[in-house]
Scaffold this motif. Structure first.
Motif, short mmCIF file in Angstrom:
data_model
loop_
_atom_site.label_atom_id
_atom_site.label_comp_id
_atom_site.label_asym_id
_atom_site.label_seq_id
_atom_site.Cartn_x
_atom_site.Cartn_y
_atom_site.Cartn_z
N VAL A 186 0.84 -1.21 0.00
CA VAL A 186 0.00 0.00 0.00
C VAL A 186 0.88 1.26 0.00
CG1 VAL A 186 -1.74 1.31 1.29
CG2 VAL A 186 -1.95 -1.18 1.10
N VAL A 187 1.94 1.24 0.79
CA VAL A 187 2.86 2.40 0.82
C VAL A 187 3.40 2.67 -0.58
CG1 VAL A 187 5.08 3.26 1.68
CG2 VAL A 187 3.50 2.12 3.25
N ALA A 188 3.78 1.61 -1.30
CA ALA A 188 4.33 1.79 -2.66
C ALA A 188 3.30 2.41 -3.59
CB ALA A 188 4.81 0.45 -3.20
N GLU A 189 2.05 1.95 -3.50
CA GLU A 189 0.98 2.50 -4.35
C GLU A 189 0.71 3.96 -4.01
OE1 GLU A 189 -0.81 1.04 -6.84
OE2 GLU A 189 0.47 -0.74 -6.67
N LEU A 190 0.60 4.25 -2.73
CA LEU A 190 0.31 5.64 -2.31
C LEU A 190 1.45 6.57 -2.70
CD1 LEU A 190 -1.31 5.17 1.24
CD2 LEU A 190 -2.46 5.64 -0.94
N THR A 191 2.68 6.07 -2.59
CA THR A 191 3.85 6.88 -2.94
C THR A 191 3.81 7.25 -4.42
OG1 THR A 191 5.16 5.79 -1.23
CG2 THR A 191 6.40 6.90 -2.97
N ALA A 192 3.55 6.26 -5.26
CA ALA A 192 3.50 6.50 -6.71
C ALA A 192 2.40 7.51 -7.04
CB ALA A 192 3.27 5.18 -7.45
N GLU A 203 6.24 16.39 3.37
CA GLU A 203 4.93 16.17 3.99
C GLU A 203 4.22 14.97 3.34
OE1 GLU A 203 5.84 18.71 2.25
OE2 GLU A 203 4.46 18.98 0.58
N ALA A 204 4.55 14.71 2.06
CA ALA A 204 3.91 13.59 1.37
C ALA A 204 4.40 12.24 1.92
CB ALA A 204 4.15 13.68 -0.14
N HIS A 205 5.58 12.25 2.54
CA HIS A 205 6.05 11.02 3.19
C HIS A 205 5.01 10.56 4.22
CE1 HIS A 205 8.72 8.12 5.13
NE2 HIS A 205 8.37 8.66 6.28
N ALA A 206 4.51 11.52 5.00
CA ALA A 206 3.50 11.17 6.01
C ALA A 206 2.20 10.71 5.35
CB ALA A 206 3.24 12.36 6.93
N TYR A 207 1.81 11.39 4.26
CA TYR A 207 0.57 10.97 3.56
C TYR A 207 0.70 9.54 3.00
CZ TYR A 207 -0.97 15.85 3.58
OH TYR A 207 -1.35 17.11 3.95
N SER A 208 1.92 9.16 2.65
CA SER A 208 2.11 7.83 2.03
C SER A 208 2.07 6.71 3.05
CB SER A 208 3.45 7.80 1.27
OG SER A 208 4.54 7.70 2.17
N ARG A 209 2.08 7.05 4.35
CA ARG A 209 2.14 6.01 5.39
C ARG A 209 1.14 6.34 6.49
NH1 ARG A 209 7.71 4.65 3.53
NH2 ARG A 209 7.75 2.74 4.71
N PRO A 210 -0.15 6.35 6.18
CA PRO A 210 -1.16 6.69 7.20
C PRO A 210 -1.22 5.60 8.28
CG PRO A 210 -2.22 5.86 5.21
CD PRO A 210 -0.75 5.99 4.89
N PRO A 211 -1.85 5.92 9.40
CA PRO A 211 -1.91 4.94 10.50
C PRO A 211 -2.50 3.59 10.08
CG PRO A 211 -2.68 7.08 11.25
CD PRO A 211 -2.44 7.22 9.77
N GLN A 212 -3.41 3.61 9.09
CA GLN A 212 -4.02 2.34 8.67
C GLN A 212 -2.99 1.34 8.16
OE1 GLN A 212 -5.12 5.41 7.97
NE2 GLN A 212 -7.29 5.43 7.40
#
Ligand code: URP
Ligand code: ZN
Ligand code: ZN
Ligand code: ZN
Length: 484
Positions: A186-192, A203-212
């Motif tokens: 999921v982290v890889a998908e959100l990062t892309a 700041e996008a680093h944090a968005y790419s790794r939400p608590p979920q």
């Protein structure tokens, strides 16, 4: 043999506080009592005499994301001692296809410069027969805990089938499984997605790794560990979602421990929105800093006992190294420092606020992890016969944290400007006074490797339960045993 007496202080352990002198000889504690005499006296008036801190999560001189973390075993352990920590546990990271013992040798080549004692966790970064065999060799060589990365896809990450195979092997041999719990797919998908949308800043680093992503992976690791019959230690627990999974597992009787970091306890996600790119990038680590709700959850976990250990994940990169990620947050080396600051920050924000008692402070900075990693009471104790790894803690001593005065080799400190109250007056590593009233007297190479035995009782208890509840065929009368 020359003796040192720590005089006039209050001994504070995980379960007791009492006035006593402590005599140290030959690197161990030889007597605890009243009116002790020795060749050398350390004045502990007004101070707490506590087991030195154990930081079970460091990455010193670690090859990672195209570079090496900047603090090595010399500067890292010097920083540790300056802050009252007397033992670190670093992670051996085998490369793809590399044998575990080859990698351990590389770590031994680096750690000879350590100023205080150290031990290793082994990482399982790929899977195959060589690793299967290597786990047994690592255990015999004193490395009995094994970290698995569920994140860093394409690099360190292992998949569920590998996780299950490794967990079973470790469980059988009496070892401890550990996880970096984030869903790497999921982290890889959100990062892309974030990069494609032009979200390239820290700041996008944090968005790419939400608590979920952390909650999901923590829960998955707990369930896989349960099926494999292995005790589990979850590193850098940063959020309620992961804590909730650990809390639930512990309530169900599962052998699971959680480790929050001092950074997550005291710094929040607003750091990533700082308009200064360097400020934000310097705080990029995985998992990222969270909001107040998650911080409150972590503190409550320490108070209630559902979380057991406070670590740092010390993995220090300079500003220059962080700038590898200018224009692409996914290339910012992940990691922050904290070795020198963990104890004073936890004392200030924990004991100083009434969230923790001094005894609880000792438990979560030293004794609990010594028990989990099976090096208690050699470490983590103030007892006759224990190693004289001690900190004489002055609860009135104050300072403002600043990079200019730190031992770490990097050019900033994520706690810059924080006022702390509660600092070491003396730090002793196996009897050697490495920190003497603000003066650094460390000895390069003084540190020794701490080999650890497996902790078979916990695994045996788990295996017993697994045997009792294992699938068994139902024996039926009047039906052929096999075939039609
Ligand atoms: O960002 C982090 N935590 N860096 C160190 C490696 C790890 O994941 O523990
Ligand atoms: Zn990690
Ligand atoms: Zn780490
Ligand atoms: Zn010495």
């Amino acid at each position: 043999m020359a003796s040192t007496v720590i005089k006039g202080g209050t001994v504070v352990t995980a379960d007791l506080s009492y006035a006593a002198d402590v005599r140290v000889e030959g690197g161990v504690i030889t007597e605890i009592g009243q009116g002790l005499k020795g060749d050398k006296v350390l004045d502990a008036t007004g101070c707490y005499v506590m087991p030195g801190g154990i930081d079970p999560h460091t990455h010193l001189e670690m090859p990672f994301m195209g570079t090496y973390s900047s603090d090595d075993f010399e500067s890292g352990t010097r920083a540790a001692l300056a802050g009252g920590t007397t033992m670190v546990v670093d992670f051996v990271l085998p490369g793809q296809g590399q044998g575990l013992m080859d990698a351990a040798q590389m770590w031994h080549n680096k750690s000879g410069r350590a100023n205080c004692d150290y031990s290793y966790h082994m990482a399982v970064t790929w899977w195959g027969e060589k690793v299967f065999d290597g786990i047994a060799d690592a255990m015999k060589a004193g490395m009995t805990s094994f970290k698995h990365f569920m994140a860093y896809k394409g690099a360190l990450m292992v998949n569920d089938d590998e996780l299950f195979a490794s967990f079973r092997r470790i469980g059988e041999l009496g070892g401890l499984a550990m996880v970096h719990a984030e869903n790497g797919d999921v982290v890889a998908e959100l990062t892309a997605k974030l990069l494609a949308e032009g979200n390239t800043g820290p700041e996008a680093h944090a968005y790419s790794r939400p608590p979920q992503v952390e909650g999901e992976a923590t829960n998955r690791a707990i369930m896989i560990a349960d099926m494999a019959g292995v005790p589990l230690y979850v590193v850098h627990v940063s959020c309620e979602d992961a804590h909730e999974a650990i809390r639930r597992a512990r309530q169900q009787g599962k052998r699971v421990w959680g480790e929050p970091l001092i950074q997550h306890l005291t710094l929040d996600e607003s750091e990533y929105f700082n308009p200064d790119w360097d400020h934000a990038a310097r705080r990029v680590m995985s998992p990222p800093f969270r909001n107040r709700k998650h911080q409150d959850s972590l503190w409550a976990g320490l108070q209630s006992g559902s979380l057991s250990v406070v670590a740092t994940d010390h993995c220090a990169f300079t500003t220059e190294q962080k700038r590898f990620g200018l224009g692409d947050f996914s290339k910012i080396p992940n990691g922050t420092g904290g070795l020198e600051d963990r104890m004073p920050m936890l004392w200030t924000h924990g004991v100083g606020t009434g969230r923790l008692t001094p005894n609880e402070f000792v438990a979560v900075t030293s004794t609990n992890i010594a028990k989990i990693l099976n090096c208690y009471p050699k470490k983590g104790a103030v007892l006759v016969g224990a190693d004289a790894d001690l900190v004489v803690w002055d609860p009135e001593k104050e300072k403002t944290i600043t990079a200019g005065a730190q031992q770490s080799l990097i050019d900033y400190n994520v706690f810059e400007g924080q006022k702390v109250k509660g600092l070491p007056r003396f730090t002793l590593t196996r009897g050697h006074v490495a920190i003497h009233d603000g003066e650094v007297r460390t000895q390069e190479g003084h540190g020794q490797f701490v080999a650890r035995e497996p902790r078979p009782a916990v695994n045996r208890a788990l295996s017993q339960w697994k045997d009792l509840t294992a699938p068994r065929p139902v024996v039926r009368s009047g039906v052929p045993a096999t075939g039609v």
